[in-house]
Design an enzyme around this catalytic site. Structure first.
Site, PDB file in Angstrom:
ATOM      1  N   SER A 197       5.252  -7.114   3.428  1.00  0.00           N
ATOM      2  CA  SER A 197       5.808  -7.428   4.747  1.00  0.00           C
ATOM      3  C   SER A 197       6.577  -8.751   4.704  1.00  0.00           C
ATOM      4  O   SER A 197       6.350  -9.589   3.828  1.00  0.00           O
ATOM      5  CB  SER A 197       4.676  -7.518   5.767  1.00  0.00           C
ATOM      6  OG  SER A 197       3.783  -8.544   5.371  1.00  0.00           O
ATOM      7  N   PHE A 252       0.809  -1.228   0.000  1.00  0.00           N
ATOM      8  CA  PHE A 252       0.000   0.000   0.000  1.00  0.00           C
ATOM      9  C   PHE A 252       0.838   1.272   0.000  1.00  0.00           C
ATOM     10  O   PHE A 252       0.347   2.340  -0.361  1.00  0.00           O
ATOM     11  CB  PHE A 252      -0.941   0.024   1.223  1.00  0.00           C
ATOM     12  CG  PHE A 252      -0.251   0.440   2.504  1.00  0.00           C
ATOM     13  CD1 PHE A 252      -0.097   1.784   2.826  1.00  0.00           C
ATOM     14  CD2 PHE A 252       0.260  -0.513   3.382  1.00  0.00           C
ATOM     15  CE1 PHE A 252       0.556   2.166   3.995  1.00  0.00           C
ATOM     16  CE2 PHE A 252       0.914  -0.144   4.544  1.00  0.00           C
ATOM     17  CZ  PHE A 252       1.059   1.200   4.843  1.00  0.00           C
ATOM     18  N   CYS A 291       9.766   1.245   3.778  1.00  0.00           N
ATOM     19  CA  CYS A 291      10.668   0.166   4.199  1.00  0.00           C
ATOM     20  C   CYS A 291      12.079   0.696   4.426  1.00  0.00           C
ATOM     21  O   CYS A 291      12.920  -0.008   4.964  1.00  0.00           O
ATOM     22  CB  CYS A 291      10.679  -0.954   3.170  1.00  0.00           C
ATOM     23  SG  CYS A 291      11.413  -0.439   1.618  1.00  0.00           S
ATOM     24  N   LYS A 322      -1.112  -7.101  -9.222  1.00  0.00           N
ATOM     25  CA  LYS A 322      -2.106  -7.148  -8.132  1.00  0.00           C
ATOM     26  C   LYS A 322      -1.698  -6.090  -7.117  1.00  0.00           C
ATOM     27  O   LYS A 322      -0.832  -6.309  -6.273  1.00  0.00           O
ATOM     28  CB  LYS A 322      -2.101  -8.544  -7.505  1.00  0.00           C
ATOM     29  CG  LYS A 322      -3.396  -8.980  -6.859  1.00  0.00           C
ATOM     30  CD  LYS A 322      -3.796  -8.240  -5.616  1.00  0.00           C
ATOM     31  CE  LYS A 322      -2.929  -8.383  -4.418  1.00  0.00           C
ATOM     32  NZ  LYS A 322      -3.289  -7.397  -3.353  1.00  0.00           N
TER      33      LYS A 322
HETATM   34  P1  NAD Z   1       1.468  -6.697   3.118  1.00  0.00           P
HETATM   35  O1  NAD Z   1       2.502  -7.754   3.204  1.00  0.00           O
HETATM   36  O2  NAD Z   1       0.351  -6.716   4.091  1.00  0.00           O
HETATM   37  O3  NAD Z   1       0.785  -6.711   1.659  1.00  0.00           O
HETATM   38  C1  NAD Z   1       1.551  -6.717   0.482  1.00  0.00           C
HETATM   39  C2  NAD Z   1       0.756  -7.412  -0.613  1.00  0.00           C
HETATM   40  O4  NAD Z   1       0.520  -8.764  -0.216  1.00  0.00           O
HETATM   41  C3  NAD Z   1      -0.606  -6.776  -0.868  1.00  0.00           C
HETATM   42  O5  NAD Z   1      -0.835  -6.745  -2.244  1.00  0.00           O
HETATM   43  C4  NAD Z   1      -1.574  -7.724  -0.151  1.00  0.00           C
HETATM   44  O6  NAD Z   1      -2.829  -7.791  -0.781  1.00  0.00           O
HETATM   45  C5  NAD Z   1      -0.877  -9.059  -0.235  1.00  0.00           C
HETATM   46  N1  NAD Z   1      -1.140  -9.925   0.917  1.00  0.00           N
HETATM   47  C6  NAD Z   1      -1.436  -9.539   2.186  1.00  0.00           C
HETATM   48  N2  NAD Z   1      -1.565 -10.629   2.976  1.00  0.00           N
HETATM   49  C7  NAD Z   1      -1.347 -11.708   2.195  1.00  0.00           C
HETATM   50  C8  NAD Z   1      -1.321 -13.122   2.450  1.00  0.00           C
HETATM   51  N3  NAD Z   1      -1.561 -13.614   3.658  1.00  0.00           N
HETATM   52  N4  NAD Z   1      -1.030 -13.948   1.422  1.00  0.00           N
HETATM   53  C9  NAD Z   1      -0.782 -13.456   0.186  1.00  0.00           C
HETATM   54  N5  NAD Z   1      -0.794 -12.130  -0.101  1.00  0.00           N
HETATM   55  C10 NAD Z   1      -1.075 -11.261   0.887  1.00  0.00           C
HETATM   56  O7  NAD Z   1       2.240  -5.296   3.157  1.00  0.00           O
HETATM   57  P2  NAD Z   1       1.623  -3.833   3.234  1.00  0.00           P
HETATM   58  O8  NAD Z   1       1.035  -3.619   4.584  1.00  0.00           O
HETATM   59  O9  NAD Z   1       0.788  -3.548   2.046  1.00  0.00           O
HETATM   60  O10 NAD Z   1       2.946  -2.954   3.068  1.00  0.00           O
HETATM   61  C11 NAD Z   1       3.805  -2.664   4.131  1.00  0.00           C
HETATM   62  C12 NAD Z   1       4.945  -3.660   4.222  1.00  0.00           C
HETATM   63  O11 NAD Z   1       5.651  -3.714   2.989  1.00  0.00           O
HETATM   64  C13 NAD Z   1       5.980  -3.273   5.260  1.00  0.00           C
HETATM   65  O12 NAD Z   1       6.386  -4.440   5.933  1.00  0.00           O
HETATM   66  C14 NAD Z   1       7.113  -2.689   4.458  1.00  0.00           C
HETATM   67  O13 NAD Z   1       8.379  -2.756   5.073  1.00  0.00           O
HETATM   68  C15 NAD Z   1       7.052  -3.556   3.244  1.00  0.00           C
HETATM   69  N6  NAD Z   1       7.689  -2.922   2.089  1.00  0.00           N
HETATM   70  C16 NAD Z   1       8.892  -3.417   1.705  1.00  0.00           C
HETATM   71  C17 NAD Z   1       9.553  -2.833   0.640  1.00  0.00           C
HETATM   72  C18 NAD Z   1      10.897  -3.351   0.213  1.00  0.00           C
HETATM   73  O14 NAD Z   1      11.371  -2.943  -0.833  1.00  0.00           O
HETATM   74  N7  NAD Z   1      11.529  -4.250   0.954  1.00  0.00           N
HETATM   75  C19 NAD Z   1       8.990  -1.750  -0.040  1.00  0.00           C
HETATM   76  C20 NAD Z   1       7.734  -1.277   0.367  1.00  0.00           C
HETATM   77  C21 NAD Z   1       7.099  -1.881   1.453  1.00  0.00           C
END
Ligand code: NAD
Length: 499
Positions: A242, A165, A297, A189
């Site tokens: 995450s 997000f 992140c 997605k």
């Molecule tokens: P999230 O992991 O909750 O969601 C990311 C994606 O995964 C979304 O599209 C979501 O729909 C999907 N998703 C959520 N739960 C799932 C599941 N159980 N199984 C399969 N898919 C699932 O992350 P968020 O809250 O959208 O974003 C914040 C997180 O992203 C933080 O942990 C941040 O550090 C990380 N992030 C990392 C980077 C990087 O480059 N390392 C960059 C941006 C954000």
């Protein structure tokens, strides 16, 4: 394909927009296997500006079939011609900079300036894609007399991207230029919390002349991602989110033989030593942990204070205390996140840390929306949850140590490996830290050490599952496979083993 009106807002006032539908085969369509509908909430107002339907496996399959239909003609084009779409896309992104910046701000809650920075970074990623015609030259060598080996980059086929997000436009753009210019079709997605930027992008791709089916959007949550992992027609999957989800998605995608690269969460340590420049350090650390309300992140999480750096700590507290939610930093993405962040602050206080700058009053102090103010927690112990776990909010934890060795040990004890930084005016200290920290992206006096294009973005350890980086040349390599062609035209006598 219906033309969707541009996002009209030019200020922060509450502005509803269109519902988020799927883009399949060049048409905006409703999900055929819905798993429910969610509100898309503008976090600044705490009210729904749109709705998104969570798609199922049948929707993923429809996107794969549309992509397969479009692929043969797309991959037949020379890479140089595929890149032309991105030259045009770049001009459209520049033209629509204001509308896109406001859209990102409204769906995510970040400030307009942060929305603009996101669009600018997305453009930079497109520009890297536009340079591929000059970079993606293969190689060849006469490996034996009269025998030439050549290597070429070829597409994988239908590929998928799953994004978080916090950067609804930029993170998809970490993947799309390399994947599409590489000759693939991508199903994206986006986060179900911020699906609107991909609607705007779908319209811009159409205007830029991308053939239908080469870029698809399938909205949804867990079921949708699992369907992408499981679909045998998808060859590779890029994920950003995450750590918990990245780890699970990596395992599931690999289990079906896909190529996968999954970037995860972070807990970034910033080491401050007494010779650091006070003003540079204060400004930089506050910008790092409050920018995008800490929902990056690459944000500072733990300040590791080595020895006596009190004037710097005092300056950070003063500057953070003067920040106004809504003007100096944006909102938090959801009520659940507000509660999670507050939980960490409460817990640290109960365990004996000092909440020196308290952002909790902002939670109740706003008429509407989701807010936490800049927060500095001092005298945090390394074993506290606030020191160990990703908070993903505008919270800085200060941990005090006596020596640089202790600071390095602390940094290296955390399982994440996204970013790390040292503030110093000593080349020797910088060299030592840069040689020892367990982090993929490191900064010297840079609190958000994002490797700008063409350098690849990606962390280490629990911040990355899979090999390589998501952006830059590594990204192109990830979305392509290498064909090796061995040629012998000279019909000379059999004088080598290859004849
Ligand atoms: P999230 O992991 O909750 O969601 C990311 C994606 O995964 C979304 O599209 C979501 O729909 C999907 N998703 C959520 N739960 C799932 C599941 N159980 N199984 C399969 N898919 C699932 O992350 P968020 O809250 O959208 O974003 C914040 C997180 O992203 C933080 O942990 C941040 O550090 C990380 N992030 C990392 C980077 C990087 O480059 N390392 C960059 C941006 C954000």
């Amino acid at each position: 394909m219906t033309t969707i009106p541009a996002f009209p807002a030019r200020d922060y006032s509450f502005t509803p927009w269109v519902d988020a539908r799927n883009l399949i085969g060049g048409r905006w369509v409703d999900a055929v296997q819905p798993h429910g509908t969610l509100d898309v909430v503008n976090p600044r107002h705490g009210r729904a500006i749109s709705k998104v339907t969570l798609s199922g496996a049948a929707d993923v399959d429809a996107a794969v079939q549309a992509a397969k239909l479009a692929l043969p003609a797309w991959r037949e084009l020379p890479l140089r011609e595929r890149a032309q779409v991105f030259y045009r896309l770049r001009e459209l992104l520049v033209r629509d900079m204001e509308a896109l910046s406001w859209l990102v701000s409204h769906e995510n809650g970040k400030l307009l300036a942060e929305g603009r920075a996101e669009v600018e970074k997305a453009i930079e990623c497109v520009e890297f894609g536009c340079s591929l015609p000059n970079l993606a030259v293969g190689t060849d060598l006469e490996v034996s007399r009269g025998v030439t080996c050549e290597q070429r980059y070829e597409p994988l086929g239908v590929v998928a991207g799953v994004t978080p997000f916090n950067f609804p436009l930029m993170v998809p753009m970490w993947m799309l230029p390399q994947a599409l210019i590489g000759g693939n079709a991508m199903i994206l997605k986006p986060s179900e919390q911020t699906p609107l930027s991909m609607i705007a992008l779908g319209e811009l791709f159409r205007e830029a002349g991308l053939p239908d089916g080469i870029f698809s959007v399938v909205n949804g949550g867990r079921e949708t991602v699992e369907a992408l992992c499981d679909h045998p027609g998808i060859q590779a999957l890029g994920f950003v989110g995450s750590t918990r989800v990245a780890r699970a998605v990596y395992a599931r995608a690999c289990a079906t033989g896909k190529r996968a690269l999954c970037l995860g969460g972070a807990k970034n340590h910033l080491i401050v030593v007494p010779d650091a420049d006070p003003q540079v350090t204060i400004d930089n650390i506050v910008a790092s942990f409050t920018g995008c309300s800490g929902q990056r992140c690459m944000a500072a999480a733990n300040l590791v204070a080595v020895g006596d750096v009190e004037p710097i700590i005092d300056g950070i507290k003063r500057k953070a205390a003067a920040m106004a939610p809504g003007a100096d930093h944006g909102a938090i993405n959801s009520l659940a996140s507000v509660e999670r962040i507050k939980g960490y602050i409460d817990d640290a206080e109960e365990r004996g840390a000092t909440v020196a700058v308290d952002g909790r009053p902002a939670i109740d102090g706003q008429a509407a929306g989701y807010w936490v103010g800049a927060t500095v927690i001092d005298h945090v112990r390394p074993d506290m949850p606030t020191a160990r776990e990703e908070i993903f909010g505008p919270v800085l934890s200060i941990i005090r140590v006596d020596t640089l060795e202790q600071a390095l040990a602390l940094e290296n004890d955390n399982p994440y490996g996204n970013a790390s930084c040292v503030y110093t005016t000593s080349g020797e200290v910088a060299r030592r830290v840069m040689g020892r920290v367990e982090a993929g992206m490191c900064g010297v006096n840079v609190g958000v050490p994002v490797p700008r294009e063409p350098f690849g973005f990606g962390g280490w350890n629990d911040s990355c599952f899979g090999a390589g980086n998501m952006t830059g040349w590594d990204g192109f390599r990830f979305w392509t496979r290498v064909r090796k062609v061995t040629t012998k035209w000279a019909l000379q006598k059999d004088w080598t083993w290859m004849s």
